[in-house]
Design an enzyme around this catalytic site. Structure first.
Site, short mmCIF file in Angstrom:
data_model
loop_
_atom_site.label_atom_id
_atom_site.label_comp_id
_atom_site.label_asym_id
_atom_site.label_seq_id
_atom_site.Cartn_x
_atom_site.Cartn_y
_atom_site.Cartn_z
N GLU A 122 0.69 -1.42 0.19
CA GLU A 122 0.13 0.17 -0.01
C GLU A 122 0.80 1.18 0.11
OE1 GLU A 122 -3.02 -0.34 -0.14
OE2 GLU A 122 -3.53 -2.42 0.30
N ASN A 134 2.90 2.16 3.13
CA ASN A 134 3.98 1.34 3.37
C ASN A 134 5.23 1.99 3.11
OD1 ASN A 134 2.32 -1.64 2.33
ND2 ASN A 134 2.24 -0.62 4.33
N VAL A 158 0.28 -17.55 8.06
CA VAL A 158 0.82 -18.56 8.84
C VAL A 158 -0.26 -18.93 9.99
CG1 VAL A 158 2.77 -19.70 10.34
CG2 VAL A 158 3.11 -18.23 8.39
N ASP A 188 2.46 -7.81 13.22
CA ASP A 188 1.70 -6.91 14.23
C ASP A 188 1.02 -7.92 14.90
OD1 ASP A 188 2.74 -4.62 13.21
OD2 ASP A 188 1.21 -4.41 11.90
N CYS A 232 -22.98 -1.15 27.06
CA CYS A 232 -23.95 0.03 27.36
C CYS A 232 -23.18 1.35 27.09
CB CYS A 232 -24.26 -0.22 28.71
SG CYS A 232 -23.14 0.20 29.99
#
Length: 1001
Positions: free
Chosen positions: A451, A454, A494, A518, A574
């Protein structure tokens, strides 16, 4: 964009306007050279450079190009918006330095200490001072020095978001004590400043700023409040960032009395000892006009004498570390590329601090030594370290030829080709990992495409790579650094679903696994596979300027799964639904609305109509009393389906009224403003905020933004075409003017206020709803609005980085409208995108540093080093801190009678075709001296004596119980043993691998 989250726009703008000068484009200089600057070098490219400089190639060596000129276009390619220039003019003691006045920051590498002092004096004397940084890597030692002038002001020392603290009480006393809401520690430090808002009663605090003193994790004092009005309720304290002044001394003065960052608290004396050793190296070079010869003991002895004399001239007179001096002398001509990556990452961050004034600068020295790597090589002959005339000579001079060969023959599995992954591949290429003639292979995998976001830190990628697979592109780019690398690239995740691809057999072929991910769950899964297959793992990660590395070595250390971070705090249901108190709550609500309206419901709609062939068929089934899951909601969606752009806009307008007006009116109907709890306290008090209805205004950009983004998304999911003209204000105003907005009708439905309650999985459907569904479906069929094309929708997958798709536009508008309804401070689109997209802030400096540290640990793993050699690291380049710690020693679990095991132990039992469960239990007892009382396979209980019918299973064969596939050779089982005394829990045992037949070996 990921770097903007780390630095902020002001710092980014300062960076863009800065001019930086870097002298020395060797292995360390090129790491720093990833920044925007003028690069200076007078040396020619040599074979030596191929193993230390990832931007120098064989043709540069053959044509003897200048290093600055050879690397210039590669550095410029990293960012087309930045102007990079090369300089090849001499820079020595005779050079007139006024040309440096055009720069805000000067960085020196591979420059003599005498010249460093001269240039530092010049920079320090300018008004304003030119920020000065010098960095060196000699063999196993690295140093970094910073001088930003007599005074250097930093506007934000940490880069952390200002803390917001909800208040439960403020005493009327001297000093006044502020108490936080229960179970919400403030995490503040004495001396910090806070400002107050929304305090009821003690209202004179609102808008005022106070310096605090911490009293406890849940309270702090703010000075005299005794003369103020009594506190009633509510209030938020917000941290105020205050500038801080940092003071620097010149290099000349710092040499004799250095301020050093301690990186290993088990060796606090090490920085000063390395300081002395490197000063001795500088003196040796000045005296003899050369660097000590590789492995030469005579030169090492000479350098040791110099070190002893230098130590006496320093104010603290530190003890000389003979080993450090001698190893530095023996390896000084060599170069550890990963060490340069680590120090280069830190140095680059210091450059950013110098030109932006953001984050705390290094004061003033950083030393890192790799004695852990060379100490076990003591018995190697000096010939091991001598050059062979290839690209690995610089590395060989540090770690010897045998260890170089082990790196070449290494099989390594790298999971993740993002920022750290790219840096790791660069390190692999420079180390020659996976380049052996007969052995060695680098296997990489990453399922993602490249992207635009990156490009600022995943340095192997360029703009023309966008939307190409990361792994294939990274592999291709790595081969330009070292064409001898053998690399296999895949695009698989993986995870348990890919166990056939990454089988136990695959793992056992790997010498080491490196994770650069990440995703915590993926890392935990990979760790479990490494433990099961007795394979070393090196894990790492970054978040903004923070980073960590962790080494996992079979039989020596704990595993990644041995410790768990506390779970991320979930926002109570809530709170999200009715009682938001912070912008994070409204953003999450808007993100959930997006998911529900444009992804989840359309997907369920499609799934339903794929299950049932036609609307007529469904009508017949529900008329006959059949219960079809999801039927009511699907028919409701079908009957309300917009079929034109006008209807999409009308739907968006109705949703506005429902979300931002009716919701508020309903809550105030259920809980009027004067509602009190049983104890007499107000219902609507902090953190609960009463909502107020928002009246739609076409001219309000926020309202208009919600209308347009919602209408466009509805049109997309319902496959309704629209044009640019449809988006014009004129067209939209005409449609809106004709919309009949439903009036608010209060409901008596119970509003959930319990914070522990979870979102219900299913909302029950009443008999009236069912009758209504039949009527609506009949009506749709009769109106020819239940045709095949009507039974399809187009679910949208949330994509945060495509600004043209309107996803973040919708979430920003919806979140800020809800924030307005609850009087919460709104967030801009950029912040909303980070929170909604769960974006991890990232910067190239931290990823470079972390990857270098990983590669240094890799060398130790390959060398089979003892446990005390390995180091885990945590760093935060913003503060800055870098802390090395020894790895945690593996824990041993006692069963009984002296029988024990660790996470790395696995018992093995070999069976045969007619082997029964009883045979298995007896085999464990005979081989390991203890009898299992329970046998489990994954989540399947094979044998638990107290379970009905399980005693009969003892006669069944293992084949029948386990039911393995034809190609399965073994199964991993979990066994437990009876406790020593009754009433206690069963004792756990290690995994037992049961082979169905005896293996040949």
């Amino acid at each position: 964009s990921r770097q903007r989250y780390v630095l902020g726009d002001t710092a980014m703008q300062k960076m863009a306007q800065s001019h930086v000068f870097l002298s020395g484009v060797g292995g360390l200089g090129v790491e720093i050279g990833k920044l925007a600057l003028t690069v200076h070098d007078t040396k020619q490219c040599t074979k030596w450079d191929l193993g230390i400089n990832f931007f120098i190639h064989e043709d540069d060596v053959a044509s003897q190009r200048n290093r600055a000129e050879a690397t210039l276009h590669h550095i410029a390619d990293l960012n087309p918006y930045v102007h990079v220039a090369a300089s090849t003019v001499p820079l020595d003691e005779t050079t007139e330095l006024s040309f440096l006045k055009q720069y805000q920051c000067v960085i020196l590498t591979e420059v003599s200490l005498l010249l460093q002092k001269k240039i530092n004096d010049f920079c320090h004397a300018q008004q304003p001072p030119i920020k000065f940084i010098s960095a060196d890597v000699f063999g196993i030692c690295a140093r970094l020095f910073c001088d930003f002038g007599e005074e250097f002001e930093v506007l934000d020392t940490t880069g952390e978001e200002p803390k917001e603290i909800f208040i439960s009480n403020i005493t009327q006393s001297n000093p006044g004590i502020v108490t936080c809401l229960e179970n919400h520690p403030h995490r503040l430090e004495t001396g910090q400043f806070l400002t107050f808002r929304e305090v009821n009663g003690m209202s004179c605090l609102n808008g005022s700023t106070h310096q605090i003193t911490v009293v406890s994790p849940y309270s702090f004092s703010i000075g005299d409040t005794s003369a103020m009005e009594p506190y009633l309720h509510g209030g938020i304290a917000v941290q105020v960032k205050t500038p801080k002044m940092f003071y620097f001394e010149r290099l000349e003065k710092q040499i004799t009395n250095p301020r050093c960052l301690v990186v290993d608290f088990s060796k606090p004396e090490a920085p000063l000892q390395t300081h002395v050793a490197m000063l001795a190296l500088n003196r040796f070079q000045e005296n003899l006009c050369r660097t000590p010869n590789i492995g030469c003991l005579q030169d090492a002895e000479e350098m040791l004498k110099i070190a002893v004399s230098i130590s006496e001239t320093l104010e603290s007179k530190p003890q000389v570390n003979g080993d450090a001096v001698q190893w530095l002398s023996r390896t000084a001509q060599g170069f550890l590329a990963p060490l340069a990556a680590a120090v280069g990452g830190v140095a680059s961050q210091e450059v950013l601090k110098a030109v932006t004034g953001k984050f705390s600068p290094l004061q003033q020295w950083l030393y890192i030594d790799m004695l852990d790597i060379v100490t076990p090589l003591e018995k190697m002959g000096s010939e091991e370290f001598l050059p062979r005339g290839d690209r690995y000579d610089a590395l060989r001079a540090c770690i010897g030829d045998s260890l170089c060969q082990k790196l070449h023959d290494l099989n390594v599995f790298l999971v993740g080709c993002g920022a750290i992954g790219c840096e790791m591949l660069k390190n692999f290429a420079l180390l020659g990992v996976g380049t052996g003639q007969d052995k060695g292979l680098v296997t990489i995998t990453d399922p993602d495409l490249i992207e635009k976001s990156n490009l600022n830190r995943q340095f192997l990628f360029r703009p023309h790579h966008i939307q190409k697979p990361k792994s294939y592109t990274a592999a291709e780019a790595t081969l330009t650094i070292n064409p001898c690398l053998k690399i296999d690239s895949y695009i698989n995740k993986v995870c348990p679903a890919t166990e056939n691809t990454y089988s136990d057999e695959f793992y056992t072929k790997q010498d080491v696994i490196v994770t650069a991910l990440d995703n915590v769950e993926a890392r935990r899964y990979i760790d479990s596979r490494c433990v099961a297959n007795l394979r070393p793992l090196i894990d790492s990660g970054t978040m903004g300027t923070k980073g960590h590395t962790e080494v996992v070595v079979p039989h020596l250390t704990e595993s990644y799964n041995s410790h768990r971070d506390p779970p991320e705090e979930e926002i109570p249901f809530c709170t999200l639904k009715s009682f938001p108190a912070a912008i994070e709550h409204t953003i999450q609500w808007a993100r959930d609305k997006f998911e529900s309206s444009f992804s989840h419901k359309p997907a369920l709609f499609n799934k339903f109509w794929q299950t049932y062939p036609s609307a007529e068929d469904v009508l017949q089934r529900i008329k006959s009393g059949e219960s079809l899951e999801g039927c009511f909601h699907v028919i409701k969606t079908l009957s309300r389906r917009p079929r034109s752009w006008t209807q999409c806009v009308e739907l968006a307008r109705v949703k506005f009224e429902k979300y931002f007006s009716h919701k508020a009116l309903q809550l105030l109907h259920s809980f009027p403003l004067d509602t009190r709890l049983k104890d007499g306290s107000l219902f609507w008090q902090s953190p609960k905020r009463p909502p107020f209805p928002v009246k739609f205004e076409f001219s309000d950009p926020l309202h208009f933004g919600f209308l347009v983004s919602a209408a466009k998304l509805f049109a997309t999911v319902y496959c309704v075409p629209f044009t640019e003209k449809d988006l014009s204000e004129e067209t939209l105003l005409k449609i809106i003017s004709a919309v009949k907005v439903p009036e608010f009708r209060p409901s008596n439905k119970v509003v959930q206020t319990d914070e522990s309650a979870r979102k219900p999985d299913h909302i029950p459907v009443s008999s009236e709803d069912e009758r209504n569904a039949i009527f609506q479906l009949e009506k749709s069929i009769l109106s020819n609005e239940a045709l095949e094309s009507d039974l399809q929708m187009k679910p949208i997958s949330f994509e945060k980085d495509d600004d043209s798709n309107g996803h973040i536009d919708f979430i920003t508008a919806a979140s800020n409208l809800r924030a307005k309804m609850y009087n919460i401070e709104p967030a801009d689109r950029f912040k909303t995108k980070r929170i909604a997209g769960k974006i991890i802030p990232a910067i190239a400096t931290a990823t470079a540093a972390v990857s270098g540290l990983v590669a240094l640990e890799l060398i130790k793993v390959v060398g089979g080093y003892p446990a005390d050699a390995y180091k885990n690291c945590f760093l935060n380049l913003a503060i800055p801190i870098m802390v090395f710690t020894e790895t945690a020693e593996v824990r041993r679990t006692e069963i009984r009678n002296g029988i024990s095991f660790t996470i790395w132990d696995r018992w093995t039992i070999y069976g045969k075709e007619d082997f029964t469960l009883l045979d298995f239990i007896n085999a464990v007892r005979e081989k390991y001296g203890i009898e299992p009382t329970m046998v489990v396979q994954g989540v399947k209980m094979l044998y638990v004596p107290v379970m009905p019918g399980h005693i009969k299973r003892l006669k069944l064969t293992m084949q029948k119980l386990v039911k393995p596939s034809a190609d399965k050779k073994y199964v991993d089982l979990t066994v437990s043993f009876a406790p020593e005394t009754d009433g206690e829990e069963d004792l756990p045992g290690p995994p037992v691998r049961y082979y169905f037949v005896q293996e040949d070996n």
